[in-house]
Design a protein around this motif. Structure first.
Motif, PDB file in Angstrom:
ATOM      1  N   GLY A 252      -3.133   0.414 -11.397  1.00  0.00           N
ATOM      2  CA  GLY A 252      -3.930   1.015 -10.232  1.00  0.00           C
ATOM      3  C   GLY A 252      -5.159   0.284  -9.990  1.00  0.00           C
TER       4      GLY A 252
ATOM      5  N   TYR B 283      -5.525  -3.757  -0.676  1.00  0.00           N
ATOM      6  CA  TYR B 283      -6.294  -2.748  -1.032  1.00  0.00           C
ATOM      7  C   TYR B 283      -7.798  -2.883  -0.616  1.00  0.00           C
ATOM      8  CZ  TYR B 283      -7.792   1.939  -3.034  1.00  0.00           C
ATOM      9  OH  TYR B 283      -8.417   3.191  -3.272  1.00  0.00           O
TER      10      TYR B 283
ATOM     11  N   LEU C 230       0.523  -1.240   0.068  1.00  0.00           N
ATOM     12  CA  LEU C 230       0.107   0.016  -0.021  1.00  0.00           C
ATOM     13  C   LEU C 230       0.877   1.291   0.011  1.00  0.00           C
ATOM     14  CD1 LEU C 230      -2.875  -1.118   2.439  1.00  0.00           C
ATOM     15  CD2 LEU C 230      -2.796  -0.833  -0.008  1.00  0.00           C
ATOM     16  N   ALA C 231       2.351   1.087   0.383  1.00  0.00           N
ATOM     17  CA  ALA C 231       2.919   2.281   0.489  1.00  0.00           C
ATOM     18  C   ALA C 231       3.245   2.477  -1.155  1.00  0.00           C
ATOM     19  CB  ALA C 231       4.227   2.038   1.100  1.00  0.00           C
ATOM     20  N   TYR C 232       3.353   1.710  -2.152  1.00  0.00           N
ATOM     21  CA  TYR C 232       3.760   1.784  -3.351  1.00  0.00           C
ATOM     22  C   TYR C 232       2.402   1.971  -4.283  1.00  0.00           C
ATOM     23  CZ  TYR C 232       8.596   0.844  -2.717  1.00  0.00           C
ATOM     24  OH  TYR C 232      10.086   0.904  -2.167  1.00  0.00           O
ATOM     25  N   PHE C 233       1.184   1.266  -4.183  1.00  0.00           N
ATOM     26  CA  PHE C 233       0.041   1.185  -4.907  1.00  0.00           C
ATOM     27  C   PHE C 233      -0.362   2.536  -5.165  1.00  0.00           C
ATOM     28  CE2 PHE C 233      -4.502   0.074  -5.328  1.00  0.00           C
ATOM     29  CZ  PHE C 233      -4.286  -0.318  -6.678  1.00  0.00           C
ATOM     30  N   ARG C 234      -0.518   2.962  -6.425  1.00  0.00           N
ATOM     31  CA  ARG C 234      -1.259   4.114  -6.795  1.00  0.00           C
ATOM     32  C   ARG C 234      -0.243   5.224  -6.622  1.00  0.00           C
ATOM     33  NH1 ARG C 234      -7.581   3.460  -5.969  1.00  0.00           N
ATOM     34  NH2 ARG C 234      -7.983   1.491  -7.526  1.00  0.00           N
ATOM     35  N   GLN C 235       1.055   5.087  -6.592  1.00  0.00           N
ATOM     36  CA  GLN C 235       2.025   6.007  -6.343  1.00  0.00           C
ATOM     37  C   GLN C 235       2.785   6.471  -7.623  1.00  0.00           C
ATOM     38  OE1 GLN C 235       1.957   8.172  -3.327  1.00  0.00           O
ATOM     39  NE2 GLN C 235       0.101   6.786  -2.923  1.00  0.00           N
ATOM     40  N   PRO C 236       3.333   7.682  -7.796  1.00  0.00           N
ATOM     41  CA  PRO C 236       3.833   7.858  -8.976  1.00  0.00           C
ATOM     42  C   PRO C 236       5.293   7.033  -9.141  1.00  0.00           C
ATOM     43  CG  PRO C 236       4.140   9.797  -7.734  1.00  0.00           C
ATOM     44  CD  PRO C 236       3.218   8.709  -6.858  1.00  0.00           C
ATOM     45  N   ASP C 237       5.822   6.885  -8.017  1.00  0.00           N
ATOM     46  CA  ASP C 237       7.357   5.950  -8.022  1.00  0.00           C
ATOM     47  C   ASP C 237       7.164   4.800  -7.586  1.00  0.00           C
ATOM     48  OD1 ASP C 237       9.904   5.328  -8.452  1.00  0.00           O
ATOM     49  OD2 ASP C 237      10.627   6.831  -6.797  1.00  0.00           O
ATOM     50  N   GLN C 238       7.124   3.996  -8.487  1.00  0.00           N
ATOM     51  CA  GLN C 238       6.852   2.567  -7.899  1.00  0.00           C
ATOM     52  C   GLN C 238       8.394   1.688  -8.088  1.00  0.00           C
ATOM     53  OE1 GLN C 238       3.323   1.335 -10.075  1.00  0.00           O
ATOM     54  NE2 GLN C 238       2.052   1.714  -8.499  1.00  0.00           N
TER      55      GLN C 238
ATOM     56  N   THR D 168       8.119  -4.353  -9.918  1.00  0.00           N
ATOM     57  CA  THR D 168       8.125  -3.263  -8.863  1.00  0.00           C
ATOM     58  C   THR D 168       9.112  -3.424  -7.838  1.00  0.00           C
ATOM     59  OG1 THR D 168       6.351  -3.414  -7.530  1.00  0.00           O
ATOM     60  CG2 THR D 168       5.826  -2.573  -9.934  1.00  0.00           C
TER      61      THR D 168
END
Length: 265
Positions: free
Chosen positions: A102, A127, A27-35, A49
């Motif tokens: 996403g 999620y 969840l720290a990476y999901f739907r974030q710009p830098d994966q 990722t």
């Protein structure tokens, strides 16, 4: 190989810690710009990722501390030989294409296997907060502090069935043709759900999942969950599917027989 009740309790506690650690990372990476996205292939696209790698490392650290005699087969790092007769089969993010897009249809896969195949498995979707679990005499969905039993549904006619696969371009040309024979009869065909499709099958929402080109870490947890919920999982020839390759997962024997007949027509 049988597990003592104390072993079962320890296994569930260990898995609980693995899921908790994996969710935090995912969840720290999901739907974030830098994966930390990279491509495993020089010709084609097979994404990985930073979350894939960090989750599997977290799983391995927990297993090293709590189940040091067990083996490990994971997607991202080299295998560890088993000294106990048991092996953990791990896919830190099954459905990385969905993850980077996403969609909440990816999941963390954790299975425990012996020489005959998976005996317990979990499909966890961080999620949505859902964990589909199966094996050791139980099949259940855990979400928001509630536990409900899993049971596949009893659709008896392929023409009434809902079918899932991940990619429209299933396997080889011959495999695609075989899949289309089933799809042309089924009431509804849907695509792109990765491991979440097997959770829906176990929960009685759909009737069939048919795929090709899988690895052991893609399918062992789903096998345990679907079979514990009353379903059937084999390869397209009716043999064991836990090594990967072609897979047909069916809600019941009626739908399974109709699908297998068309796949091998």
């Amino acid at each position: 190989m049988g597990l003592k009740s104390s072993d079962q309790k320890q296994i569930e506690q260990t898995v609980g810690r693995m899921i908790s650690a994996g969710r935090d990372i995912a969840l720290a990476y999901f739907r974030q710009p830098d994966q930390g996205l990279a491509n495993k292939l020089s010709d084609g696209f097979d994404p990985v990722t930073q979350a894939d790698k960090e989750i599997e490392l977290a799983f391995r650290e927990i297993l090293k501390a709590e189940r040091p005699m067990d083996g490990i087969l994971g997607e991202e790092f080299p295998p560890v030989a088993s000294q106990s007769g048991y092996t953990w089969v791990l896919d830190p993010i099954d459905g990385t294409r969905g993850f980077i897009s996403g969609t909440p249809t990816w999941g963390m896969l954790i299975a425990l296997s012996d020489a005959q195949g998976p005996i317990w498995g979990a499909i966890d979707q961080p999620y949505t907060g859902e964990t589909f679990m199966g094996g050791l005499g139980r099949a259940e969905l855990r979400r928001a502090g509630q536990t409900t039993p899993l049971a596949t549904r009893q659709t008896t006619t392929l023409a009434d069935a809902i079918l899932f696969t991940t990619f429209p371009e299933v396997g080889t040309a011959n495999e695609r043709a075989a899949f289309q024979r089933v799809s042309s009869v089924a009431k509804l065909t849907r695509y792109g759900m990765d491991c979440y499709a097997y959770g829906l099958l176990a929960a009685g929402q759909v009737d069939l999942v048919i795929e090709a080109g899988l690895n052991a870490y893609d399918i062992q947890a789903p096998i345990a969950v679907v079979e514990a919920a009353g379903g059937i999982v084999t390869n397209w020839k009716g043999g064991p599917a836990h090594a990967g390759g072609t897979v047909v997962a069916a809600a019941n024997s009626d739908i399974y027989a109709q699908a297998i007949a068309l796949l091998n027509q």
